[in-house]
Scaffold this motif. Structure first.
Motif, mmCIF file in Angstrom:
data_model
loop_
_atom_site.group_PDB
_atom_site.id
_atom_site.type_symbol
_atom_site.label_atom_id
_atom_site.label_comp_id
_atom_site.label_asym_id
_atom_site.label_seq_id
_atom_site.Cartn_x
_atom_site.Cartn_y
_atom_site.Cartn_z
ATOM 1 N N ILE A 187 96.330 -65.685 34.301
ATOM 2 C CA ILE A 187 95.482 -66.460 33.393
ATOM 3 C C ILE A 187 96.328 -67.317 32.457
ATOM 4 N N VAL A 188 95.927 -68.581 32.318
ATOM 5 C CA VAL A 188 96.573 -69.505 31.379
ATOM 6 C C VAL A 188 95.493 -70.042 30.447
ATOM 7 N N VAL A 189 95.621 -69.740 29.161
ATOM 8 C CA VAL A 189 94.660 -70.204 28.156
ATOM 9 C C VAL A 189 95.313 -71.288 27.313
ATOM 10 N N VAL A 190 94.621 -72.405 27.140
ATOM 11 C CA VAL A 190 95.091 -73.482 26.269
ATOM 12 C C VAL A 190 94.206 -73.492 25.030
ATOM 13 N N THR A 191 94.830 -73.459 23.860
ATOM 14 C CA THR A 191 94.061 -73.345 22.624
ATOM 15 C C THR A 191 94.828 -73.923 21.440
ATOM 16 N N HIS A 192 94.100 -74.184 20.354
ATOM 17 C CA HIS A 192 94.738 -74.565 19.091
ATOM 18 C C HIS A 192 94.659 -73.407 18.104
ATOM 19 N N ILE A 213 103.210 -66.369 24.621
ATOM 20 C CA ILE A 213 102.708 -67.523 23.886
ATOM 21 C C ILE A 213 103.724 -68.662 23.968
ATOM 22 N N ILE A 214 103.292 -69.781 24.553
ATOM 23 C CA ILE A 214 104.104 -70.996 24.604
ATOM 24 C C ILE A 214 103.540 -71.974 23.581
ATOM 25 N N THR A 215 104.368 -72.366 22.629
ATOM 26 C CA THR A 215 103.948 -73.331 21.607
ATOM 27 C C THR A 215 104.490 -74.702 21.958
ATOM 28 N N ILE A 216 103.613 -75.691 21.977
ATOM 29 C CA ILE A 216 104.023 -77.049 22.325
ATOM 30 C C ILE A 216 103.798 -77.969 21.126
ATOM 31 N N LYS A 217 104.780 -78.825 20.884
ATOM 32 C CA LYS A 217 104.718 -79.760 19.760
ATOM 33 C C LYS A 217 105.395 -81.055 20.171
ATOM 34 N N ASP A 218 104.713 -82.168 19.928
ATOM 35 C CA ASP A 218 105.254 -83.490 20.259
ATOM 36 C C ASP A 218 105.716 -83.574 21.719
ATOM 37 N N GLY A 219 104.939 -82.936 22.603
ATOM 38 C CA GLY A 219 105.234 -83.031 24.029
ATOM 39 C C GLY A 219 106.380 -82.172 24.519
ATOM 40 N N LYS A 220 106.889 -81.297 23.642
ATOM 41 C CA LYS A 220 108.000 -80.415 24.022
ATOM 42 C C LYS A 220 107.655 -78.962 23.711
ATOM 43 N N SER A 240 99.328 -67.974 27.000
ATOM 44 C CA SER A 240 98.593 -68.940 26.192
ATOM 45 C C SER A 240 99.516 -70.102 25.866
ATOM 46 N N ILE A 241 98.946 -71.296 25.875
ATOM 47 C CA ILE A 241 99.659 -72.504 25.459
ATOM 48 C C ILE A 241 98.952 -73.020 24.221
ATOM 49 N N ILE A 242 99.669 -73.013 23.097
ATOM 50 C CA ILE A 242 99.047 -73.372 21.825
ATOM 51 C C ILE A 242 99.723 -74.601 21.229
ATOM 52 N N GLY A 243 98.917 -75.417 20.593
ATOM 53 C CA GLY A 243 99.446 -76.604 19.932
ATOM 54 C C GLY A 243 98.331 -77.314 19.195
ATOM 55 N N ALA A 244 98.712 -78.114 18.229
ATOM 56 C CA ALA A 244 97.732 -78.891 17.470
ATOM 57 C C ALA A 244 97.200 -80.038 18.319
ATOM 58 N N SER A 245 96.165 -80.693 17.832
ATOM 59 C CA SER A 245 95.638 -81.880 18.503
ATOM 60 C C SER A 245 96.745 -82.923 18.623
ATOM 61 N N GLY A 246 96.915 -83.487 19.807
ATOM 62 C CA GLY A 246 97.947 -84.490 20.026
ATOM 63 C C GLY A 246 99.310 -83.929 20.366
ATOM 64 N N SER A 247 99.395 -82.593 20.521
ATOM 65 C CA SER A 247 100.693 -81.963 20.803
ATOM 66 C C SER A 247 101.135 -82.130 22.255
ATOM 67 N N GLY A 248 100.165 -82.398 23.136
ATOM 68 C CA GLY A 248 100.471 -82.506 24.562
ATOM 69 C C GLY A 248 99.910 -81.366 25.383
ATOM 70 N N LYS A 249 99.223 -80.425 24.723
ATOM 71 C CA LYS A 249 98.745 -79.246 25.454
ATOM 72 C C LYS A 249 97.672 -79.584 26.484
ATOM 73 N N SER A 250 96.787 -80.530 26.171
ATOM 74 C CA SER A 250 95.744 -80.907 27.133
ATOM 75 C C SER A 250 96.345 -81.630 28.332
ATOM 76 N N THR A 251 97.337 -82.483 28.060
ATOM 77 C CA THR A 251 98.035 -83.160 29.158
ATOM 78 C C THR A 251 98.746 -82.142 30.034
ATOM 79 N N LEU A 252 99.337 -81.134 29.400
ATOM 80 C CA LEU A 252 100.022 -80.083 30.159
ATOM 81 C C LEU A 252 99.030 -79.302 31.016
ATOM 82 N N LEU A 253 97.873 -78.982 30.447
ATOM 83 C CA LEU A 253 96.847 -78.279 31.220
ATOM 84 C C LEU A 253 96.422 -79.097 32.426
ATOM 85 N N ASN A 254 96.182 -80.391 32.231
ATOM 86 C CA ASN A 254 95.774 -81.253 33.339
ATOM 87 C C ASN A 254 96.856 -81.316 34.422
ATOM 88 N N THR A 255 98.114 -81.266 33.997
ATOM 89 C CA THR A 255 99.220 -81.277 34.953
ATOM 90 C C THR A 255 99.285 -79.955 35.714
#
Length: 229
Positions: free
Chosen positions: A198-203, A214-221, A39-54
């Motif tokens: 399986i890779v799940v992206v969630t907040h 669980i990978i936590t992403i914040k401010d693009g890192k 799972s890749i978790i992060g708040a809105s604007g953390s970069g998780k959606s960009t990471l998923l698209n990548t």
């Protein structure tokens, strides 16, 4: 440890470079092995959606390298990336992304249609996946006549139909009630136990905890990358 399916090496993504630029990803590196549930978790604007698209080859990084099955695909053409997506990945979305003007089974067949699989095989394979998702009896209905949980099962059947190496789930329970959320998360766990990566992206940490890592992403890192076994 099993073979590496995905490897990100110092991935950076900058929007509007040079003018009001936004650093959506600021040097992300990690590996995903075959059979993992991440799972890749992060708040809105953390970069998780960009990471998923990548990760899903829907967007190219500004710099860094993306390796798929050991091959650097960073500089592949759009056509090459589209072919890889069709063959290697399945996608599950919060809003289901089903076409409401065609039947559920036709929705499940779509990835096979795009992949050039003959119609004679498409129906049989779609029926098999819908049966696996316990919604074969909904095959000839339109998606809008189904409940949210049933629609997500149709979407999961569609994601599985080309036997992808990796299933990406973007907020897969975001549009579901709590009871249906539990059943969909259990379904993802079952798919992983059957060998699917399986890779799940969630907040939502409750959703993230379903995964074994669980990978936590914040401010693009990447802020943390921990086992949840």
């Amino acid at each position: 440890m099993s073979e590496v399916v995905i490897e990100c090496i110092d991935i950076k993504k900058i929007y509007n470079p040079g003018v009001n630029e936004t650093h959506a990803l600021a040097g992300v590196s990690f590996k995903i092995h075959k059979g993992e549930f991440v799972s890749i978790i992060g708040a809105s604007g953390s970069g998780k959606s960009t990471l998923l698209n990548t990760l899903g080859l829907l967007d190219k990084p500004t710099s860094g390298e993306y390796h798929l099955n050991g091959e650097n695909v960073t500089s592949y053409s759009e056509k090459q990336l589209t072919n890889l997506r069709l063959k290697k990945f399945g996608f599950i979305f919060q809003s289901f992304n089903l076409m409401n003007n065609i039947t559920c089974i036709k929705n499940v067949e779509l990835p096979m249609l795009y992949a050039g699989i003959p119609s004679s095989k498409r129906k049989k394979m779609a029926e098999e996946k819908m049966d696996r998702m316990m919604i074969k009896n909904q095959a000839n209905k339109k998606p809008m006549t189904l409940s949210g949980g049933q629609r997500q099962r149709v979407a999961i059947a569609r994601a599985l139909v080309n036997n992808p190496e990796v299933i990406f789930a973007d907020e897969p329970t975001g549009a579901l009630d709590s009871k249906t959320t539990v059943s969909i998360l259990e379904l993802l766990k079952e798919l992983n136990e059957q060998g699917n990566t399986i890779v799940v992206v969630t907040h939502d940490m409750n959703v993230a905890k379903t995964a074994k890592r669980i990978i936590t992403i914040k401010d693009g890192k990447i802020e943390s990358d921990v086992s949840n076994v």
